[in-house]
Design a protein around this motif. Structure first.
Motif, PDB file in Angstrom:
ATOM      1  N   VAL A   1       0.828  -1.207   0.000  1.00 40.71           N
ATOM      2  CA  VAL A   1       0.000   0.000   0.000  1.00 40.71           C
ATOM      3  C   VAL A   1       0.865   1.261   0.000  1.00 40.71           C
ATOM      4  CG1 VAL A   1      -1.960  -1.116   1.123  1.00 40.71           C
ATOM      5  CG2 VAL A   1      -0.184  -0.066   2.528  1.00 40.71           C
ATOM      6  N   PHE A  19      -0.383  -4.543  -6.628  1.00 42.61           N
ATOM      7  CA  PHE A  19      -1.190  -3.479  -6.034  1.00 42.61           C
ATOM      8  C   PHE A  19      -0.362  -2.202  -5.880  1.00 42.61           C
ATOM      9  CE2 PHE A  19      -3.321  -1.130  -2.683  1.00 42.61           C
ATOM     10  CZ  PHE A  19      -4.664  -1.253  -3.055  1.00 42.61           C
ATOM     11  N   SER A  20       0.901  -2.336  -5.467  1.00 39.64           N
ATOM     12  CA  SER A  20       1.757  -1.177  -5.308  1.00 39.64           C
ATOM     13  C   SER A  20       1.998  -0.482  -6.648  1.00 39.64           C
ATOM     14  CB  SER A  20       3.095  -1.584  -4.686  1.00 39.64           C
ATOM     15  OG  SER A  20       3.963  -0.485  -4.563  1.00 39.64           O
ATOM     16  N   LEU A  73      -1.024   1.336  -7.613  1.00 36.59           N
ATOM     17  CA  LEU A  73      -1.154   2.546  -6.795  1.00 36.59           C
ATOM     18  C   LEU A  73      -0.310   3.675  -7.367  1.00 36.59           C
ATOM     19  CD1 LEU A  73      -2.423   3.593  -4.111  1.00 36.59           C
ATOM     20  CD2 LEU A  73      -0.304   2.912  -2.988  1.00 36.59           C
ATOM     21  N   ASP A 128      -9.302  -0.949  -5.510  1.00 35.20           N
ATOM     22  CA  ASP A 128     -10.179  -1.623  -4.551  1.00 35.20           C
ATOM     23  C   ASP A 128      -9.339  -2.119  -3.381  1.00 35.20           C
ATOM     24  OD1 ASP A 128     -12.143  -2.967  -3.219  1.00 35.20           O
ATOM     25  OD2 ASP A 128     -12.994  -3.907  -5.001  1.00 35.20           O
ATOM     26  N   PHE A 129      -9.124  -1.256  -2.401  1.00 30.56           N
ATOM     27  CA  PHE A 129      -8.337  -1.628  -1.232  1.00 30.56           C
ATOM     28  C   PHE A 129      -9.032  -2.717  -0.430  1.00 30.56           C
ATOM     29  CE2 PHE A 129      -7.306  -1.166   3.282  1.00 30.56           C
ATOM     30  CZ  PHE A 129      -5.932  -1.306   3.245  1.00 30.56           C
ATOM     31  N   GLN A 130     -10.350  -2.696  -0.365  1.00 22.68           N
ATOM     32  CA  GLN A 130     -11.089  -3.720   0.384  1.00 22.68           C
ATOM     33  C   GLN A 130     -10.869  -5.100  -0.225  1.00 22.68           C
ATOM     34  OE1 GLN A 130     -15.289  -2.953   0.638  1.00 22.68           O
ATOM     35  NE2 GLN A 130     -15.665  -4.608   2.099  1.00 22.68           N
ATOM     36  N   TYR A 171      -8.156  -6.009  -1.873  1.00 24.19           N
ATOM     37  CA  TYR A 171      -6.778  -6.345  -1.505  1.00 24.19           C
ATOM     38  C   TYR A 171      -6.709  -6.845  -0.068  1.00 24.19           C
ATOM     39  CZ  TYR A 171      -1.779  -5.451  -0.563  1.00 24.19           C
ATOM     40  OH  TYR A 171      -0.468  -5.563  -0.193  1.00 24.19           O
TER      41      TYR A 171
END
Length: 202
Positions: free
Chosen positions: A89, A152-153, A156, A169-171, A173
């Motif tokens: 993150v 994900f990084s 981002l 969609d952080f949820q 992840y």
């Protein structure tokens, strides 16, 4: 938005097995193992056994019983997953995640070499049951989740530099992270069973 939907809409296993990311991370991990093993063979600091394996190497002690062994393997896996989750993150995941896997490989190489210091068949059988199954399962979990965290990084970073409004969609992840925590419990239980069997070689 289309790119994010394409990323998070893939089946579960495909999100953790992107070859273009998994294979380089696997290579970094094996380089760390080679470096750790070479350090034990070449440095007097390790040959004199004045150094213990690194703290997060996750070496269980079957003499202490089932639950301490289980907690040792599980804690090792959970700490690694948490670190990878946090690196995922951040915008520094492309650098931090490979560095973590390199350090993990070094720790693994040092641990195995120090456990094999006697060089006899008994020590080999002990390591094969006490340390190898748990370490292999933990390493597999960390490598797969490292792939997910790095994806994900990178997404981002792309979302931050993109001129368009993109949402991650952080949820989703976080759900994957919780799923891997459950896998860590299961694999730690299996690794502990092998650890208890290693007492036959002590």
């Amino acid at each position: 938005m289309e790119r994010a939907n394409a990323l998070f809409g893939t089946p579960f296993l495909q999100r953790f097995s992107r070859k273009r990311i998994l294979i380089p991370l696997l290579g970094v991990f094996f380089v760390g193992i080679l470096l750790g093993s070479s350090a034990v063979e070449s440095l007097d600091f390790f040959q004199q056994q004045t150094a213990m394996p690194l703290l997060f190497s996750g070496i269980p002690s079957p003499q202490k019983g089932f639950f301490p062994c289980f907690s040792t393997i599980l804690l090792n896996a959970v700490i690694g997953l948490i670190l990878l989750f946090l690196l995922g993150v951040t915008a520094f995941g492309a650098f931090g995640i490979p560095c973590f896997l390199l350090c993990k490989g070094v720790s693994l190489g040092i641990s195995v070499q120090l456990l094999l210091v006697d060089g006899n068949r008994t020590a080999l059988g002990y390591v094969a049951l006490c340390y190898t199954p748990g370490a292999a399962c933990t390493s597999l979990l960390l490598l797969l989740f490292a792939t997910r965290a790095l994806i994900f990084s990178n997404s981002l970073v792309k979302a931050g530099f993109s001129s368009q409004q993109e949402s991650l969609d952080f949820q989703f992840y976080f759900k994957d992270f919780r799923a891997f925590l459950c896998f860590a419990v299961l694999f730690s239980f299996l690794g502990t069973i092998f650890t208890m069997l290693s007492s036959l070689f002590v």
